[in-house]
Scaffold this motif. Structure first.
Motif, short mmCIF file in Angstrom:
data_model
loop_
_atom_site.label_atom_id
_atom_site.label_comp_id
_atom_site.label_asym_id
_atom_site.label_seq_id
_atom_site.Cartn_x
_atom_site.Cartn_y
_atom_site.Cartn_z
N MET A 1 0.89 -1.69 -0.32
CA MET A 1 -0.07 -0.06 -0.11
C MET A 1 1.00 1.69 0.19
N ALA A 2 2.12 1.04 0.56
CA ALA A 2 2.95 2.21 1.14
C ALA A 2 3.35 2.10 -0.64
N ASP A 3 3.91 1.55 -1.47
CA ASP A 3 4.11 1.84 -2.85
C ASP A 3 3.01 2.74 -3.53
N LEU A 4 1.69 2.19 -3.45
CA LEU A 4 0.68 2.87 -3.90
C LEU A 4 0.87 4.37 -4.17
N LYS A 5 0.97 4.51 -3.21
CA LYS A 5 1.08 6.26 -2.29
C LYS A 5 2.18 6.82 -2.53
N GLU A 6 2.98 6.26 -3.03
CA GLU A 6 4.58 6.91 -2.49
C GLU A 6 4.25 6.93 -4.86
N PHE A 7 3.35 6.03 -5.36
CA PHE A 7 2.99 6.18 -7.09
C PHE A 7 2.53 7.29 -6.99
N ALA A 8 1.98 7.78 -6.27
CA ALA A 8 0.18 8.54 -6.39
C ALA A 8 0.72 9.82 -6.42
N GLU A 9 2.19 10.15 -5.36
CA GLU A 9 2.72 11.19 -5.11
C GLU A 9 3.86 11.84 -6.50
N GLN A 10 4.74 10.63 -6.57
CA GLN A 10 4.84 10.74 -7.88
C GLN A 10 3.77 11.37 -9.21
N LEU A 11 2.97 10.84 -8.90
CA LEU A 11 2.16 11.14 -10.15
C LEU A 11 1.66 12.74 -10.29
N VAL A 12 1.16 13.24 -8.65
CA VAL A 12 0.67 15.08 -8.32
C VAL A 12 1.64 15.32 -9.15
N ASN A 13 3.00 14.75 -8.59
CA ASN A 13 4.34 15.89 -8.75
C ASN A 13 4.51 16.16 -10.57
N LEU A 14 4.28 15.45 -11.05
CA LEU A 14 4.82 15.85 -12.50
C LEU A 14 4.44 16.77 -13.08
N THR A 15 5.73 17.77 -13.77
CA THR A 15 5.79 18.76 -14.58
C THR A 15 5.27 18.55 -15.44
N VAL A 16 4.89 19.49 -16.60
CA VAL A 16 3.94 19.27 -17.52
C VAL A 16 5.19 18.59 -18.64
N LYS A 17 6.60 18.43 -18.84
CA LYS A 17 6.74 18.30 -19.51
C LYS A 17 6.86 17.10 -19.22
N GLU A 18 6.93 16.33 -18.59
CA GLU A 18 7.52 14.93 -18.14
C GLU A 18 5.90 14.30 -18.09
N VAL A 19 4.46 15.24 -17.57
CA VAL A 19 3.25 14.92 -17.80
C VAL A 19 2.99 14.46 -19.84
N ASN A 20 3.90 15.09 -20.75
CA ASN A 20 3.64 14.92 -22.23
C ASN A 20 4.43 14.29 -22.62
N GLU A 21 5.83 13.79 -21.49
CA GLU A 21 6.37 12.03 -21.69
C GLU A 21 5.89 11.09 -21.64
N LEU A 22 5.26 11.30 -20.19
CA LEU A 22 3.95 10.24 -20.04
C LEU A 22 2.81 9.84 -20.69
N ALA A 23 2.69 11.51 -21.89
CA ALA A 23 1.39 10.93 -22.43
C ALA A 23 1.47 9.72 -23.70
N THR A 24 2.47 10.41 -23.56
CA THR A 24 3.54 9.88 -24.85
C THR A 24 3.53 8.21 -25.20
N ILE A 25 4.63 7.90 -24.09
CA ILE A 25 3.90 6.52 -23.82
C ILE A 25 3.06 5.91 -23.95
N LEU A 26 2.30 6.56 -22.56
CA LEU A 26 1.42 5.28 -22.71
C LEU A 26 0.42 4.98 -23.92
N LYS A 27 1.09 6.54 -25.32
CA LYS A 27 0.03 6.54 -26.77
C LYS A 27 1.02 5.63 -26.89
N ASP A 28 2.05 5.23 -27.19
CA ASP A 28 2.67 4.35 -28.10
C ASP A 28 3.11 3.28 -27.65
N GLU A 29 3.00 3.19 -26.22
CA GLU A 29 2.96 1.39 -26.54
C GLU A 29 2.26 0.76 -25.33
N TYR A 30 0.69 0.85 -25.09
CA TYR A 30 -0.31 0.83 -24.26
C TYR A 30 -1.30 1.79 -24.87
#
Length: 124
Positions: A1-30
């Motif tokens: 459960m602590a890992d999920l909270k840590e992951f959620a914290e990382q998602l919330v603190n992403l920069t706009v550039k990181e969100v764009n990179e994540l979106a690209t990865i999610l689109k291209d790979e998944y």
């Protein structure tokens, strides 16, 4: 459960550039569309008592297409899910709203993408 909270914290603190990179990865790979990924990432960021004082919904307004009109039309088509003709009309009729009533993170991500394509963009 602590890992999920840590992951959620990382998602919330992403920069706009990181969100764009994540979106690209999610689109291209998944096969997950970037707009849906940005909403999923931006969703938990809101809330709190300060939300009543801060603007929570933003409109992305295309002010001008710039030099790379074709690239902007293609990006508007992708971002809005509209057909090519509708996307071209949005770009031709600038200033025009591209997305309305969206979260700040998503609005900033879209603004960044459009500016990278050469467009002039405003958030309201």
């Amino acid at each position: 459960m602590a890992d999920l909270k840590e992951f959620a914290e990382q998602l919330v603190n992403l920069t706009v550039k990181e969100v764009n990179e994540l979106a690209t990865i999610l689109k291209d790979e998944y096969g997950i569309e970037p707009a849906a990924a940005a909403v999923a990432v931006a969703g938990p960021a809101g809330g709190g008592d300060d939300a009543a004082e801060e603007q929570t919904e933003f409109d992305v307004i295309l002010k001008a297409a710039g030099a790379s009109k074709l690239a902007v039309v293609k990006l508007v088509k992708e971002l809005t899910g509209a057909g090519l003709k509708d996307a071209k009309e949005l770009v031709d009729n600038a200033p025009s709203p591209i997305k309305e009533g969206i979260a700040k993170d998503e609005a900033e991500a879209i603004k960044s993408q459009l500016e990278e394509a050469g467009a002039e963009v405003e958030l309201k």
